[in-house]
Design a protein around this motif. Sequence first.
Motif, PDB file in Angstrom:
ATOM      1  N   ALA A  97       0.843  -1.203   0.000  1.00  0.00           N
ATOM      2  CA  ALA A  97       0.000   0.000   0.000  1.00  0.00           C
ATOM      3  C   ALA A  97       0.874   1.247   0.000  1.00  0.00           C
ATOM      4  CB  ALA A  97      -0.925   0.005   1.224  1.00  0.00           C
ATOM      5  N   VAL A  98       0.406   2.264  -0.718  1.00  0.00           N
ATOM      6  CA  VAL A  98       1.129   3.542  -0.775  1.00  0.00           C
ATOM      7  C   VAL A  98       0.147   4.677  -0.541  1.00  0.00           C
ATOM      8  CG1 VAL A  98       2.909   2.712  -2.360  1.00  0.00           C
ATOM      9  CG2 VAL A  98       0.820   3.726  -3.273  1.00  0.00           C
ATOM     10  N   PRO A  99       0.618   5.774   0.059  1.00  0.00           N
ATOM     11  CA  PRO A  99      -0.268   6.927   0.278  1.00  0.00           C
ATOM     12  C   PRO A  99      -0.501   7.691  -1.018  1.00  0.00           C
ATOM     13  CG  PRO A  99       1.952   7.442   1.017  1.00  0.00           C
ATOM     14  CD  PRO A  99       1.979   6.002   0.604  1.00  0.00           C
ATOM     15  N   LEU A 100      -1.674   8.275  -1.151  1.00  0.00           N
ATOM     16  CA  LEU A 100      -1.990   9.154  -2.278  1.00  0.00           C
ATOM     17  C   LEU A 100      -1.970  10.581  -1.754  1.00  0.00           C
ATOM     18  CD1 LEU A 100      -4.934   7.148  -3.878  1.00  0.00           C
ATOM     19  CD2 LEU A 100      -2.486   7.011  -4.379  1.00  0.00           C
ATOM     20  N   ILE A 101      -1.002  11.344  -2.197  1.00  0.00           N
ATOM     21  CA  ILE A 101      -0.780  12.690  -1.661  1.00  0.00           C
ATOM     22  C   ILE A 101      -0.847  13.709  -2.781  1.00  0.00           C
ATOM     23  CG2 ILE A 101       0.872  14.194  -0.483  1.00  0.00           C
ATOM     24  CD1 ILE A 101       1.909  11.735   0.994  1.00  0.00           C
ATOM     25  N   SER A 102      -1.635  14.747  -2.560  1.00  0.00           N
ATOM     26  CA  SER A 102      -1.748  15.841  -3.518  1.00  0.00           C
ATOM     27  C   SER A 102      -1.460  17.151  -2.799  1.00  0.00           C
ATOM     28  CB  SER A 102      -3.158  15.876  -4.128  1.00  0.00           C
ATOM     29  OG  SER A 102      -3.300  16.958  -5.013  1.00  0.00           O
ATOM     30  N   LYS A 103      -0.462  17.870  -3.292  1.00  0.00           N
ATOM     31  CA  LYS A 103      -0.065  19.145  -2.685  1.00  0.00           C
ATOM     32  C   LYS A 103       0.227  18.972  -1.194  1.00  0.00           C
ATOM     33  CE  LYS A 103      -2.684  21.833  -6.032  1.00  0.00           C
ATOM     34  NZ  LYS A 103      -3.158  20.668  -6.783  1.00  0.00           N
ATOM     35  N   GLU A 104       0.956  17.903  -0.873  1.00  0.00           N
ATOM     36  CA  GLU A 104       1.411  17.587   0.483  1.00  0.00           C
ATOM     37  C   GLU A 104       0.261  17.225   1.426  1.00  0.00           C
ATOM     38  OE1 GLU A 104       3.849  20.739   1.900  1.00  0.00           O
ATOM     39  OE2 GLU A 104       5.369  20.483   0.354  1.00  0.00           O
ATOM     40  N   VAL A 105      -0.909  16.963   0.874  1.00  0.00           N
ATOM     41  CA  VAL A 105      -2.068  16.585   1.693  1.00  0.00           C
ATOM     42  C   VAL A 105      -2.497  15.170   1.315  1.00  0.00           C
ATOM     43  CG1 VAL A 105      -4.469  17.106   2.260  1.00  0.00           C
ATOM     44  CG2 VAL A 105      -2.838  18.971   1.904  1.00  0.00           C
ATOM     45  N   LEU A 106      -2.696  14.314   2.318  1.00  0.00           N
ATOM     46  CA  LEU A 106      -3.143  12.948   2.078  1.00  0.00           C
ATOM     47  C   LEU A 106      -4.588  12.954   1.600  1.00  0.00           C
ATOM     48  CD1 LEU A 106      -2.374   9.843   2.550  1.00  0.00           C
ATOM     49  CD2 LEU A 106      -3.781  10.062   4.599  1.00  0.00           C
ATOM     50  N   VAL A 107      -4.854  12.333   0.453  1.00  0.00           N
ATOM     51  CA  VAL A 107      -6.218  12.253  -0.057  1.00  0.00           C
ATOM     52  C   VAL A 107      -6.741  10.821  -0.064  1.00  0.00           C
ATOM     53  CG1 VAL A 107      -6.002  14.337  -1.448  1.00  0.00           C
ATOM     54  CG2 VAL A 107      -5.422  12.127  -2.458  1.00  0.00           C
ATOM     55  N   GLY A 108      -5.839   9.838   0.086  1.00  0.00           N
ATOM     56  CA  GLY A 108      -6.292   8.459   0.095  1.00  0.00           C
ATOM     57  C   GLY A 108      -5.130   7.484   0.148  1.00  0.00           C
ATOM     58  N   VAL A 109      -5.450   6.214  -0.030  1.00  0.00           N
ATOM     59  CA  VAL A 109      -4.440   5.142  -0.012  1.00  0.00           C
ATOM     60  C   VAL A 109      -4.764   4.160  -1.132  1.00  0.00           C
ATOM     61  CG1 VAL A 109      -3.417   3.250   1.303  1.00  0.00           C
ATOM     62  CG2 VAL A 109      -4.086   5.350   2.473  1.00  0.00           C
ATOM     63  N   LEU A 110      -3.740   3.749  -1.853  1.00  0.00           N
ATOM     64  CA  LEU A 110      -3.874   2.754  -2.928  1.00  0.00           C
ATOM     65  C   LEU A 110      -3.183   1.472  -2.488  1.00  0.00           C
ATOM     66  CD1 LEU A 110      -4.633   1.954  -5.843  1.00  0.00           C
ATOM     67  CD2 LEU A 110      -2.480   3.013  -6.583  1.00  0.00           C
ATOM     68  N   CYS A 111      -3.878   0.362  -2.643  1.00  0.00           N
ATOM     69  CA  CYS A 111      -3.350  -0.925  -2.169  1.00  0.00           C
ATOM     70  C   CYS A 111      -3.450  -1.974  -3.268  1.00  0.00           C
ATOM     71  CB  CYS A 111      -4.153  -1.371  -0.943  1.00  0.00           C
ATOM     72  SG  CYS A 111      -3.674  -2.976  -0.272  1.00  0.00           S
ATOM     73  N   THR A 112      -2.408  -2.795  -3.413  1.00  0.00           N
ATOM     74  CA  THR A 112      -2.442  -3.933  -4.327  1.00  0.00           C
ATOM     75  C   THR A 112      -2.176  -5.205  -3.531  1.00  0.00           C
ATOM     76  OG1 THR A 112      -0.097  -3.621  -4.884  1.00  0.00           O
ATOM     77  CG2 THR A 112      -1.728  -2.607  -6.346  1.00  0.00           C
ATOM     78  N   VAL A 113      -2.795  -6.310  -3.966  1.00  0.00           N
ATOM     79  CA  VAL A 113      -2.679  -7.570  -3.224  1.00  0.00           C
ATOM     80  C   VAL A 113      -2.451  -8.722  -4.184  1.00  0.00           C
ATOM     81  CG1 VAL A 113      -4.248  -6.691  -1.449  1.00  0.00           C
ATOM     82  CG2 VAL A 113      -5.151  -8.090  -3.310  1.00  0.00           C
ATOM     83  N   HIS A 114      -1.943  -9.834  -3.606  1.00  0.00           N
ATOM     84  CA  HIS A 114      -1.782 -11.061  -4.384  1.00  0.00           C
ATOM     85  C   HIS A 114      -2.262 -12.228  -3.528  1.00  0.00           C
ATOM     86  CE1 HIS A 114      -0.384 -12.700  -8.131  1.00  0.00           C
ATOM     87  NE2 HIS A 114       0.190 -13.706  -7.505  1.00  0.00           N
ATOM     88  N   LEU A 115      -3.014 -13.125  -4.162  1.00  0.00           N
ATOM     89  CA  LEU A 115      -3.625 -14.217  -3.412  1.00  0.00           C
ATOM     90  C   LEU A 115      -2.696 -15.408  -3.207  1.00  0.00           C
ATOM     91  CD1 LEU A 115      -7.200 -14.230  -5.004  1.00  0.00           C
ATOM     92  CD2 LEU A 115      -6.556 -13.463  -2.717  1.00  0.00           C
ATOM     93  N   GLU A 116      -1.646 -15.504  -4.011  1.00  0.00           N
ATOM     94  CA  GLU A 116      -0.765 -16.664  -3.933  1.00  0.00           C
ATOM     95  C   GLU A 116       0.570 -16.298  -3.284  1.00  0.00           C
ATOM     96  OE1 GLU A 116      -2.028 -19.454  -4.714  1.00  0.00           O
ATOM     97  OE2 GLU A 116      -3.831 -18.696  -5.703  1.00  0.00           O
ATOM     98  N   ASN A 117       1.260 -17.344  -2.790  1.00  0.00           N
ATOM     99  CA  ASN A 117       2.562 -17.134  -2.144  1.00  0.00           C
ATOM    100  C   ASN A 117       3.687 -16.895  -3.133  1.00  0.00           C
ATOM    101  OD1 ASN A 117       1.665 -17.399   0.526  1.00  0.00           O
ATOM    102  ND2 ASN A 117       1.693 -19.631   0.375  1.00  0.00           N
ATOM    103  N   ASP A 118       3.395 -17.073  -4.443  1.00  0.00           N
ATOM    104  CA  ASP A 118       4.463 -16.976  -5.431  1.00  0.00           C
ATOM    105  C   ASP A 118       4.808 -15.532  -5.803  1.00  0.00           C
ATOM    106  OD1 ASP A 118       2.125 -16.368  -6.694  1.00  0.00           O
ATOM    107  OD2 ASP A 118       2.493 -17.584  -8.475  1.00  0.00           O
ATOM    108  N   ARG A 119       4.125 -14.576  -5.192  1.00  0.00           N
ATOM    109  CA  ARG A 119       4.382 -13.163  -5.528  1.00  0.00           C
ATOM    110  C   ARG A 119       4.784 -12.415  -4.266  1.00  0.00           C
ATOM    111  NH1 ARG A 119       5.580  -8.500  -7.104  1.00  0.00           N
ATOM    112  NH2 ARG A 119       4.529  -7.438  -8.832  1.00  0.00           N
ATOM    113  N   THR A 120       5.997 -11.934  -4.246  1.00  0.00           N
ATOM    114  CA  THR A 120       6.494 -11.169  -3.101  1.00  0.00           C
ATOM    115  C   THR A 120       6.782  -9.745  -3.554  1.00  0.00           C
ATOM    116  OG1 THR A 120       7.509 -13.140  -2.141  1.00  0.00           O
ATOM    117  CG2 THR A 120       8.274 -10.989  -1.339  1.00  0.00           C
ATOM    118  N   PHE A 121       6.181  -8.788  -2.871  1.00  0.00           N
ATOM    119  CA  PHE A 121       6.407  -7.390  -3.224  1.00  0.00           C
ATOM    120  C   PHE A 121       7.805  -6.952  -2.786  1.00  0.00           C
ATOM    121  CE2 PHE A 121       1.690  -7.371  -2.948  1.00  0.00           C
ATOM    122  CZ  PHE A 121       1.451  -6.988  -4.260  1.00  0.00           C
TER     123      PHE A 121
END
Length: 267
Positions: A97-121
Amino acid sequence: SSKLELNAVLQSVVERAVDLLQVTGGELAILDDTTEQLEIVASTNLGMESIGIKLKIGEGAMGIVAQTKEPLIIPDYQIWEGRSNKYEATKVRGVMAVPLISKEVLVGVLCTVHLENDRTFTQKDIRLLKLFAPLAATAIENAQLFNKTKTLLALTEKREQELKSTQQQLIQSEKMASLGELTAGIAHEIQNPLNFVNNFSELNNELLQELGPLDKLGVTADQQDILKDLQSNSEKINHHGQRAAAIVKGMLQHSRTSSGQKEPTDI
């Protein structure tokens, strides 16, 4: 266009992020300034229905990212101690997950996921998603500006209809002076936030034009599509804003009272 609706834009952002990283799924949350909570507004392939879930700052993976404003990688969410009980139904493993920041202000969070063990971020994935995150934050801001413009336009048109109805009543009771004051007050009330929307949309257009040809920016095709969407959205925001401004201008002209002096009239 339905793509200009906030949730549709954000759903597109999530799906493009998932495609970009070649992972199972993801979700996006917007920070509500009034409640200080994150609300999931877009989700894909999470293994459960998460849209509508609200997280406190510091709660779960996205809540921690919102609190620290720093990216977060979780190798196995199933055994992670900070897991939110609102996600007990999901079987995802890797989470990033990473923060979504616009003009130094947090507006949200974006997250990606994987269901299997074969993918390591990895940190490489973080860098890739962090390049994508500013585009997502701008998309949120643009969509919110568009919705605000539509709300202001609807309010303007509603007030105009109310004023027309009031005008007929006041004509019958010879109270046109009171109607002029009412019209001017409402028009000025609407004009200030409308000017902000118009000016900001023009600034967005100028910033996007300063980027130059998209194929020379060194960004991916998906990122080019996002930038094109942002430019199109800004132009439509400005178009509707100018339409609302014309209505406000007409209301102000209508509210002007007579000077009492004789003037030539075309009859």
